[in-house]
Motif scaffolding. Structure first.
Motif, PDB file in Angstrom:
ATOM      1  N   GLN A   1       0.910  -1.250  -0.014  1.00  0.00           N
ATOM      2  CA  GLN A   1       0.082  -0.063  -0.129  1.00  0.00           C
ATOM      3  C   GLN A   1       0.779   1.214  -0.077  1.00  0.00           C
ATOM      4  N   PRO A   2       0.361   2.338  -0.713  1.00  0.00           N
ATOM      5  CA  PRO A   2       1.199   3.502  -0.761  1.00  0.00           C
ATOM      6  C   PRO A   2       1.453   4.118   0.508  1.00  0.00           C
ATOM      7  N   LEU A   3       2.756   4.456   1.196  1.00  0.00           N
ATOM      8  CA  LEU A   3       2.723   4.967   2.397  1.00  0.00           C
ATOM      9  C   LEU A   3       3.987   5.858   2.350  1.00  0.00           C
ATOM     10  N   ARG A   4       4.015   6.917   3.059  1.00  0.00           N
ATOM     11  CA  ARG A   4       5.373   7.830   3.154  1.00  0.00           C
ATOM     12  C   ARG A   4       5.617   8.230   4.537  1.00  0.00           C
ATOM     13  N   LEU A   5       7.200   8.104   4.619  1.00  0.00           N
ATOM     14  CA  LEU A   5       7.789   8.076   5.915  1.00  0.00           C
ATOM     15  C   LEU A   5       8.858   8.896   6.211  1.00  0.00           C
ATOM     16  N   PHE A   6       9.060   9.966   6.892  1.00  0.00           N
ATOM     17  CA  PHE A   6      10.059  10.865   6.827  1.00  0.00           C
ATOM     18  C   PHE A   6      10.864  10.738   8.381  1.00  0.00           C
ATOM     19  N   LEU A   7      11.985  10.228   8.279  1.00  0.00           N
ATOM     20  CA  LEU A   7      12.692  10.149   9.421  1.00  0.00           C
ATOM     21  C   LEU A   7      13.585  11.112   9.858  1.00  0.00           C
ATOM     22  N   GLY A   8      13.741  11.876  10.961  1.00  0.00           N
ATOM     23  CA  GLY A   8      14.648  13.153  11.070  1.00  0.00           C
ATOM     24  C   GLY A   8      15.213  12.686  12.367  1.00  0.00           C
ATOM     25  N   VAL A   9      16.527  13.446  12.470  1.00  0.00           N
ATOM     26  CA  VAL A   9      17.367  13.135  13.704  1.00  0.00           C
ATOM     27  C   VAL A   9      18.393  14.315  13.878  1.00  0.00           C
ATOM     28  N   GLY A  10      18.759  14.928  15.065  1.00  0.00           N
ATOM     29  CA  GLY A  10      19.759  15.681  15.163  1.00  0.00           C
ATOM     30  C   GLY A  10      21.264  15.112  15.258  1.00  0.00           C
ATOM     31  N   ALA A  11      22.340  15.539  14.422  1.00  0.00           N
ATOM     32  CA  ALA A  11      23.501  14.997  14.546  1.00  0.00           C
ATOM     33  C   ALA A  11      24.240  14.965  16.115  1.00  0.00           C
ATOM     34  N   LEU A  12      23.662  16.307  16.757  1.00  0.00           N
ATOM     35  CA  LEU A  12      24.223  16.132  18.097  1.00  0.00           C
ATOM     36  C   LEU A  12      23.495  15.195  19.172  1.00  0.00           C
ATOM     37  N   GLU A  13      22.340  14.637  18.840  1.00  0.00           N
ATOM     38  CA  GLU A  13      21.531  13.829  19.597  1.00  0.00           C
ATOM     39  C   GLU A  13      22.420  12.658  19.969  1.00  0.00           C
ATOM     40  N   GLN A  14      23.544  12.309  19.313  1.00  0.00           N
ATOM     41  CA  GLN A  14      24.372  11.041  19.850  1.00  0.00           C
ATOM     42  C   GLN A  14      25.721  11.592  19.883  1.00  0.00           C
ATOM     43  N   PRO A  15      26.596  11.697  20.881  1.00  0.00           N
ATOM     44  CA  PRO A  15      27.664  12.271  20.873  1.00  0.00           C
ATOM     45  C   PRO A  15      28.933  11.395  20.008  1.00  0.00           C
TER      46      PRO A  15
END
Length: 309
Positions: free
Chosen positions: A224-238
């Motif tokens: 089925q047609p679905l769309r996902l955007f995954l986002g994360v900040g580079a500084l969230e993991q040292p």
């Protein structure tokens, strides 16, 4: 306070909001244009939610307005609502349909009800004794909260506004991002577009990945047609090269692997494009956990409308 100041400045509310709190005379509460709110009790969860709605001034298309449902509405709704108004003014250029923005928050004066969201946004589990969250009194209520959204909130919105049921988006950050993934993996038909920002994949020993594997099999069997955007900040993991490895906060960030977890999930989901899931990953440089929500929300409406990232 820094996050509050950033949010207030972005919204253009800093002078009135902070002067009003200082006891100065002649100030009135700031009002967000074209927006309304009400408190809605839920039979499914047993608590009330503060629902915010920003309605476009333009008439609805024949199919109804596209809708974006925004978790942590007290904090996230104002920025999305103002962006929706700005996009509406540029509709002749962008060709994007005016969007209805619905914020789901709590009847509080602050930005987040930490205890309520920890229960509402985390998936059910047989064992909740070692989830990695040492502050929450209750967890595992995501299915009850999803039932509230599907059975109580959506019908209310559809009775009040013309809605395009085939263009509905869910936006969540942190635990809200975890809930967004849980919804996609267990009830993918609930929305067509999902934005999971800084999702707490670490929660309960990465339990959400078990749901992802079951989802992948179901989607392969029934595309089925679905769309996902995954986002994360580079500084969230040292970085491993950073000093301060014995600091408790640093150790917690290391153990949660925010960036690596999102990267690994994106790689696992990429092959599902042939089954209809179009996913994108964006790592925001120079952003931490709190500011990533602000930056990503600036892209939420465009992604929901199908614009390339």
């Amino acid at each position: 306070m820094k996050t509050l100041l950033i949010l207030a400045c972005v919204l253009g509310l800093a002078p009135s909001a902070f002067a009003a709190g200082s006891g100065a005379t002649g100030w009135a509460p700031a009002v967000l244009p074209q927006s309304v709110q009400r408190d809605l009790p839920s039979h499914h969860t047993g608590r009330s939610y503060r629902i915010f709605v920003s309605k476009p001034s333009a008439p609805a298309p024949a199919t109804g307005y596209p809708v974006i449902y925004v978790l942590d509405g007290n904090a996230q709704f104002p920025l999305l609502a103002l962006q929706a108004r700005a996009q509406e003014k540029r509709a002749a250029v962008t060709g994007q349909a005016p969007t209805l923005v619905v914020g789901i928050g709590y009847p509080i004066d602050g930005l987040n009800d930490e205890q309520a969201r920890a229960e509402d946004y985390t998936p059910p589990a047989a064992d909740l004794s070692d989830t990695g969250d040492e502050q929450a009194r209750r967890q595992g209520g995501a299915d009850r909260f999803l039932a509230f959204v599907e059975d109580e909130l959506k019908p209310l919105i559809e009775r009040s506004y013309p809605v395009d049921r085939q263009r509905q988006t869910l936006f969540g950050h942190s635990y809200g991002g975890l809930f967004t993934l849980h919804t996609l993996f267990t009830r993918p038909q609930a929305f067509q577009t999902y934005l999971a920002i800084s999702p707490s994949i670490w929660w309960n020993h990465r339990q959400i990945l078990d749901e992802q594997r079951a989802f992948a099999q179901r989607l392969a069997d029934r595309p089925q047609p679905l769309r996902l955007f995954l986002g994360v900040g580079a500084l969230e993991q040292p970085s491993p090269l950073d000093a301060g490895g014995n600091d408790p906060r640093r150790q917690r960030l290391d153990s949660r692997r925010m960036v690596d977890n999102v990267r690994e999930l994106a790689a696992t989901l990429a092959p599902l494009e042939r089954a209809g899931l179009r996913s994108q990953l964006r790592i925001f440089p120079d952003e931490g956990h709190g500011t990533t929500a602000l930056v990503a929300s600036g892209r939420a409406l465009g992604f929901a409308a199908g614009q390339p990232e």
